[in-house]
Design a protein around this motif. Structure first.
Motif, PDB file in Angstrom:
ATOM      1  N   TYR A 480       0.868  -1.174   0.000  1.00 35.70           N
ATOM      2  CA  TYR A 480       0.000   0.000   0.000  1.00 35.70           C
ATOM      3  C   TYR A 480       0.908   1.227   0.000  1.00 35.70           C
ATOM      4  CZ  TYR A 480      -3.738  -3.240   1.090  1.00 35.70           C
ATOM      5  OH  TYR A 480      -4.636  -4.279   1.027  1.00 35.70           O
ATOM      6  N   ALA A 481       0.485   2.247  -0.708  1.00 35.52           N
ATOM      7  CA  ALA A 481       1.356   3.401  -0.963  1.00 35.52           C
ATOM      8  C   ALA A 481       1.954   3.981   0.310  1.00 35.52           C
ATOM      9  CB  ALA A 481       0.582   4.478  -1.729  1.00 35.52           C
ATOM     10  N   GLN A 482       1.142   4.173   1.320  1.00 37.64           N
ATOM     11  CA  GLN A 482       1.637   4.778   2.564  1.00 37.64           C
ATOM     12  C   GLN A 482       2.719   3.912   3.203  1.00 37.64           C
ATOM     13  OE1 GLN A 482       0.783   7.755   3.822  1.00 37.64           O
ATOM     14  NE2 GLN A 482      -0.720   8.202   2.223  1.00 37.64           N
ATOM     15  N   ASP A 483       2.501   2.596   3.222  1.00 39.44           N
ATOM     16  CA  ASP A 483       3.489   1.679   3.806  1.00 39.44           C
ATOM     17  C   ASP A 483       4.779   1.682   2.999  1.00 39.44           C
ATOM     18  OD1 ASP A 483       1.726   0.970   5.785  1.00 39.44           O
ATOM     19  OD2 ASP A 483       0.996  -0.823   4.758  1.00 39.44           O
ATOM     20  N   PHE A 484       4.646   1.757   1.697  1.00 35.40           N
ATOM     21  CA  PHE A 484       5.836   1.736   0.842  1.00 35.40           C
ATOM     22  C   PHE A 484       6.699   2.979   1.082  1.00 35.40           C
ATOM     23  CE2 PHE A 484       7.949   2.431  -3.335  1.00 35.40           C
ATOM     24  CZ  PHE A 484       8.694   1.258  -3.358  1.00 35.40           C
ATOM     25  N   HIS A 485       6.088   4.136   1.090  1.00 36.68           N
ATOM     26  CA  HIS A 485       6.842   5.375   1.316  1.00 36.68           C
ATOM     27  C   HIS A 485       7.472   5.398   2.708  1.00 36.68           C
ATOM     28  CE1 HIS A 485       5.591   7.017  -2.458  1.00 36.68           C
ATOM     29  NE2 HIS A 485       4.314   7.050  -2.138  1.00 36.68           N
ATOM     30  N   ARG A 486       6.754   4.872   3.691  1.00 33.80           N
ATOM     31  CA  ARG A 486       7.298   4.836   5.051  1.00 33.80           C
ATOM     32  C   ARG A 486       8.557   3.958   5.089  1.00 33.80           C
ATOM     33  NH1 ARG A 486       3.196   2.711   7.375  1.00 33.80           N
ATOM     34  NH2 ARG A 486       2.050   4.686   7.469  1.00 33.80           N
ATOM     35  N   MET A 487       8.514   2.843   4.387  1.00 28.09           N
ATOM     36  CA  MET A 487       9.680   1.957   4.351  1.00 28.09           C
ATOM     37  C   MET A 487      10.861   2.633   3.652  1.00 28.09           C
ATOM     38  SD  MET A 487       9.977  -1.922   2.802  1.00 28.09           S
ATOM     39  CE  MET A 487       9.722  -1.422   1.088  1.00 28.09           C
ATOM     40  N   LEU A 488      10.581   3.319   2.558  1.00 25.69           N
ATOM     41  CA  LEU A 488      11.658   3.984   1.821  1.00 25.69           C
ATOM     42  C   LEU A 488      12.289   5.111   2.638  1.00 25.69           C
ATOM     43  CD1 LEU A 488      10.586   2.258  -0.488  1.00 25.69           C
ATOM     44  CD2 LEU A 488      10.872   4.228  -2.009  1.00 25.69           C
ATOM     45  N   ARG A 489      11.480   5.801   3.408  1.00 18.35           N
ATOM     46  CA  ARG A 489      12.037   6.861   4.261  1.00 18.35           C
ATOM     47  C   ARG A 489      13.020   6.278   5.280  1.00 18.35           C
ATOM     48  NH1 ARG A 489       9.511  11.844   3.955  1.00 18.35           N
ATOM     49  NH2 ARG A 489       7.478  11.891   2.878  1.00 18.35           N
ATOM     50  N   GLU A 490      12.711   5.103   5.789  1.00 18.41           N
ATOM     51  CA  GLU A 490      13.550   4.498   6.828  1.00 18.41           C
ATOM     52  C   GLU A 490      14.917   4.066   6.311  1.00 18.41           C
ATOM     53  OE1 GLU A 490      11.916   1.607   9.488  1.00 18.41           O
ATOM     54  OE2 GLU A 490       9.882   2.402   9.256  1.00 18.41           O
ATOM     55  N   CYS A 491      15.041   3.834   5.007  1.00 22.54           N
ATOM     56  CA  CYS A 491      16.332   3.385   4.486  1.00 22.54           C
ATOM     57  C   CYS A 491      17.000   4.435   3.598  1.00 22.54           C
ATOM     58  CB  CYS A 491      16.189   2.064   3.727  1.00 22.54           C
ATOM     59  SG  CYS A 491      15.099   2.126   2.300  1.00 22.54           S
ATOM     60  N   SER A 492      16.417   5.611   3.476  1.00 23.73           N
ATOM     61  CA  SER A 492      16.973   6.649   2.616  1.00 23.73           C
ATOM     62  C   SER A 492      18.145   7.357   3.283  1.00 23.73           C
ATOM     63  CB  SER A 492      15.900   7.699   2.272  1.00 23.73           C
ATOM     64  OG  SER A 492      14.913   7.166   1.431  1.00 23.73           O
ATOM     65  N   GLY A 493      19.152   7.685   2.465  1.00 25.95           N
ATOM     66  CA  GLY A 493      20.225   8.554   2.922  1.00 25.95           C
ATOM     67  C   GLY A 493      19.798  10.003   2.774  1.00 25.95           C
ATOM     68  N   ASN A 494      20.748  10.901   2.944  1.00 24.21           N
ATOM     69  CA  ASN A 494      20.432  12.330   2.903  1.00 24.21           C
ATOM     70  C   ASN A 494      19.941  12.790   1.536  1.00 24.21           C
ATOM     71  OD1 ASN A 494      21.158  12.710   5.603  1.00 24.21           O
ATOM     72  ND2 ASN A 494      23.325  12.987   5.062  1.00 24.21           N
ATOM     73  N   GLU A 495      20.455  12.152   0.479  1.00 31.36           N
ATOM     74  CA  GLU A 495      20.123  12.626  -0.874  1.00 31.36           C
ATOM     75  C   GLU A 495      19.693  11.486  -1.803  1.00 31.36           C
ATOM     76  OE1 GLU A 495      22.974  16.413  -1.502  1.00 31.36           O
ATOM     77  OE2 GLU A 495      24.077  14.510  -1.325  1.00 31.36           O
ATOM     78  N   THR A 496      19.134  10.451  -1.244  1.00 37.55           N
ATOM     79  CA  THR A 496      18.785   9.272  -2.036  1.00 37.55           C
ATOM     80  C   THR A 496      17.660   9.557  -3.024  1.00 37.55           C
ATOM     81  OG1 THR A 496      19.396   7.852  -0.169  1.00 37.55           O
ATOM     82  CG2 THR A 496      18.087   6.862  -1.926  1.00 37.55           C
ATOM     83  N   VAL A 497      17.868   9.110  -4.258  1.00 38.62           N
ATOM     84  CA  VAL A 497      16.817   9.133  -5.273  1.00 38.62           C
ATOM     85  C   VAL A 497      16.356   7.693  -5.499  1.00 38.62           C
ATOM     86  CG1 VAL A 497      16.255   9.614  -7.681  1.00 38.62           C
ATOM     87  CG2 VAL A 497      17.701  11.201  -6.392  1.00 38.62           C
ATOM     88  N   HIS A 498      15.054   7.482  -5.446  1.00 37.16           N
ATOM     89  CA  HIS A 498      14.470   6.150  -5.590  1.00 37.16           C
ATOM     90  C   HIS A 498      13.908   5.973  -7.004  1.00 37.16           C
ATOM     91  CE1 HIS A 498      14.733   5.272  -1.276  1.00 37.16           C
ATOM     92  NE2 HIS A 498      14.432   6.547  -1.096  1.00 37.16           N
ATOM     93  N   VAL A 499      14.181   4.809  -7.585  1.00 35.20           N
ATOM     94  CA  VAL A 499      13.771   4.503  -8.954  1.00 35.20           C
ATOM     95  C   VAL A 499      13.032   3.173  -8.952  1.00 35.20           C
ATOM     96  CG1 VAL A 499      14.566   4.144 -11.322  1.00 35.20           C
ATOM     97  CG2 VAL A 499      15.846   5.654  -9.785  1.00 35.20           C
ATOM     98  N   MET A 500      11.898   3.121  -9.637  1.00 42.70           N
ATOM     99  CA  MET A 500      11.110   1.885  -9.658  1.00 42.70           C
ATOM    100  C   MET A 500      10.242   1.842 -10.904  1.00 42.70           C
ATOM    101  SD  MET A 500       8.739   3.312  -6.633  1.00 42.70           S
ATOM    102  CE  MET A 500      10.236   4.111  -6.072  1.00 42.70           C
TER     103      MET A 500
END
Length: 620
Positions: A480-500
């Protein structure tokens, strides 16, 4: 992968009543019936209460009646445009006259393609009937009470099915085994010295097109490519291929291990050498995250590679490889249309040969005694089953890069693909073992580890890497979108760009299927989509390897391209709703005849509001 609901083994058999649940045997089905009958019967009851509507497709009965009417009455007054389906069976027989089963299969496929053209008539018809559960299951990838409620309620185009069932992206404890990726990846620019984390990497296809560049963000050190996968098989096989690259095994041998059902004896020897190297890796912990920048093997991965090491003493033949490959074909194999849409008979025969045998490159110029069945594809242990469902390497190949570089008259289609792989893999080999004077290099670390929202220790470990970029395959489809973004925030660095890339977004939005529109609008949607394909085809494929007018495919594949254009932004708004981030882009992958899905969405963004996601992230 389709797996038995009881023992988790691969299966192509479904419950004959609901057509949803897979079983590998009658015994497993009997064991599960006490539990399954509740949901199996529930679907039938739910469908009996579903109101008549033209928006979800025709029932099997109405489909049969309409096809009969068309065959006998409509040809005279409003004849179908002739697709001119080539005689692929006859063409194949000119080169392989003794392969009766394959020729029969292709002749049957030709008949199916010609019959498929009749489906286009539904674009102009109102269907006042109870929708077919099989169609709903295929359209929405589920048949639940929540879906029935959604479709029964007042709705408009672009409305989101928020009750969508989200299954875990790894449900089989690592038994799932794609032989290679099933979709083309975005072409990334990697800043020198930075770290890229690839979640759900499957193989190294992302590196085939990636470029390392020097700019103000560069660091004078090797790039790091750190992969996490929930498939034991993918981690084992890709580590072996990586070591073949480091040791500069012949490119053809690397391609055979990566893609082919059949290997040469020379490839077997290089594979053995790489396996011995990988088995010297340190042991990874079985109950916590691995060291991300260390060569480690999880016990399950080590078990599989050790099994491969022993399998060299019990080799299977080329003929066995062909039989095992053909076992997974089913009546809905869309790859047959790839053959039919190729312009030159030469290419159609070669591609038919590849599709029917899984060989790449084709091995016709080798003696049988020098050929063996792929160990990685057909010799696994612990219930791991690669190629358990139909899969084809064409689905991952970026045609927009390959086709413009070749002249159709001079270069057969399979050769064009081989040339791309040869050049791209050579580049990766050079990055892994660079010459002394080179400033560009890369280190690759691949781990068996499932990245989930509950694995906080792993998410923290990734965050400490301060990844510059992260790729997620199509894992966003399983959250679910909210869960996915929450997970990505937890593993993101200071300037991480996510690609999918999202493959399944269309199963969440009403209006993404052409039959959900009134009949008076469908023809315009279909025609506009066909024009789009013609325009992009002439640009992407200037040599004309494929036809882009009167494309031979299921008409819904054409129509849905037009339909999804009208609802993409609605899904994008839903996916990013209430998220404080910078969206870099949500765009369609260009149409290609070889794609498994023609409505793929590329997505990239960052949670750092101070960064403007630069469009040059994607290489040209």
């Amino acid at each position: 992968m389709n797996i038995c609901n009881v023992c988790q083994k691969s299966s192509t058999l479904k419950c004959s009543r609901c057509h949803q649940t897979f079983y590998c045997s009658k015994d497993c089905q009997k064991k599960d019936w006490k539990s399954h009958k509740k949901s199996c019967g529930k679907n039938e009851v739910a469908m009996s209460n579903f109101p008549s509507s033209s928006s979800s497709g025709p029932s099997l009965q109405s489909l049969s009646e309409m096809l009969t009417d068309m065959m006998f009455s409509m040809d005279k007054n409003n004849p179908l445009v002739n697709w001119n389906v080539p005689d692929i069976g006859k063409e194949y027989a000119t080169k392989y006259p003794n392969e009766d089963y394959q020729i029969k299969f292709l002749n049957s496929a030709k008949s199916s393609l010609k019959s498929l053209q009749l489906v286009e008539r539904f674009l102009d018809k109102e269907i006042d009937d109870v929708p077919d559960p099989n169609h709903l299951m295929k359209r929405w990838s589920e048949l639940s009470d929540d879906l029935i409620d959604f479709l029964s309620s007042p709705r408009k185009f672009g409305d989101i099915f928020i009750g969508k069932t989200k299954n875990p992206y790894v449900v089989d404890k690592g038994l799932g085994a794609l032989s290679f990726s099933n979709m083309p990846k975005q072409s990334l620019i990697l800043d020198q010295g930075k770290t890229h984390v690839a979640v759900g990497f499957v193989d190294l296809d992302l590196l085939l097109r990636a470029r390392i560049v020097r700019n103000q963000n560069s660091v004078e050190q090797p790039n790091k490519f750190i992969g996490y996968e929930g498939s034991v098989y993918a981690v084992a096989k890709t580590n072996v291929i990586k070591e073949m690259m480091i040791k500069k095994a012949p490119i053809r041998s690397i391609i055979e291990v990566w893609f082919s059902t059949v290997w040469t004896i020379e490839t077997l020897n290089h594979f053995e050498d790489a396996v011995k190297i990988v088995l010297k890796y340190d042991n990874a912990p079985s109950d916590k995250p691995p060291n991300p920048t260390k060569k480690e093997l999880h016990p399950k991965v080590r078990s599989l590679i050790s099994h491969w090491s022993k399998s060299v003493k019990n080799l299977k033949s080329r003929k066995n490889a062909h039989k095992l490959w053909m076992k997974t074909f089913n009546s809905e194999d869309g790859m047959i249309s790839v053959i039919a849409n190729l312009i030159k008979p030469r290419d159609r025969v070669q591609v038919a040969r590849h599709i029917l045998t899984g060989e790449f490159p084709l091995m016709d110029d080798h003696q049988e005694k020098n050929l063996i069945a792929s160990i990685t594809m057909f010799s696994c242990n612990d219930g791991i089953s690669p190629h358990s469902t139909s899969e084809f390497m064409f689905q991952m190949i970026p045609m927009d890069v390959i086709l413009p570089k070749h002249k159709r008259e001079e270069t057969p289609f399979l050769n064009a693909i081989y040339n791309f792989l040869d050049d791209s893999i050579t580049k990766i080999c050079t990055l892994l073992s660079p010459p002394v004077e080179s400033s560009e290099s890369i280190e690759i670390y691949l781990h068996y580890q499932m990245v989930t929202k509950d694995n906080s220790e792993l998410l923290s470990s990734i965050r400490k890497l301060d990844p510059w970029t992260m790729s997620w395959s199509n894992i966003c489809d399983y959250f679910y979108a909210q869960d996915f973004h929450r997970m990505l925030r937890e593993c993101s660095g200071n300037e991480t760009v996510h690609v999918m890339t999202s493959m399944n977004w269309i199963t969440e939005v009403f209006g993404a299927h052409i039959m959900e529109y009134e009949s008076q609008y469908r023809r315009e949607i279909f025609d506009n989509a066909q024009k789009t394909i013609s325009m992009t085809g002439s640009f992407m494929d200037p040599s004309g390897y494929f036809r882009y007018e009167k494309v031979i495919t299921h008409p819904y594949n054409i129509g849905d391209i037009g339909a999804t254009l009208m609802v993409k932004d609605s899904w994008k708004n839903y996916f990013f709703k209430d998220q404080d981030l910078n969206v870099g882009g949500v765009s369609f992958i260009p149409y290609a005849q070889t794609h498994k899905t023609h409505t793929l969405l590329n997505i990239y963004y960052t949670f750092n509001k101070d960064i403007h996601v630069y469009t040059e992230l994607l290489a040209n």
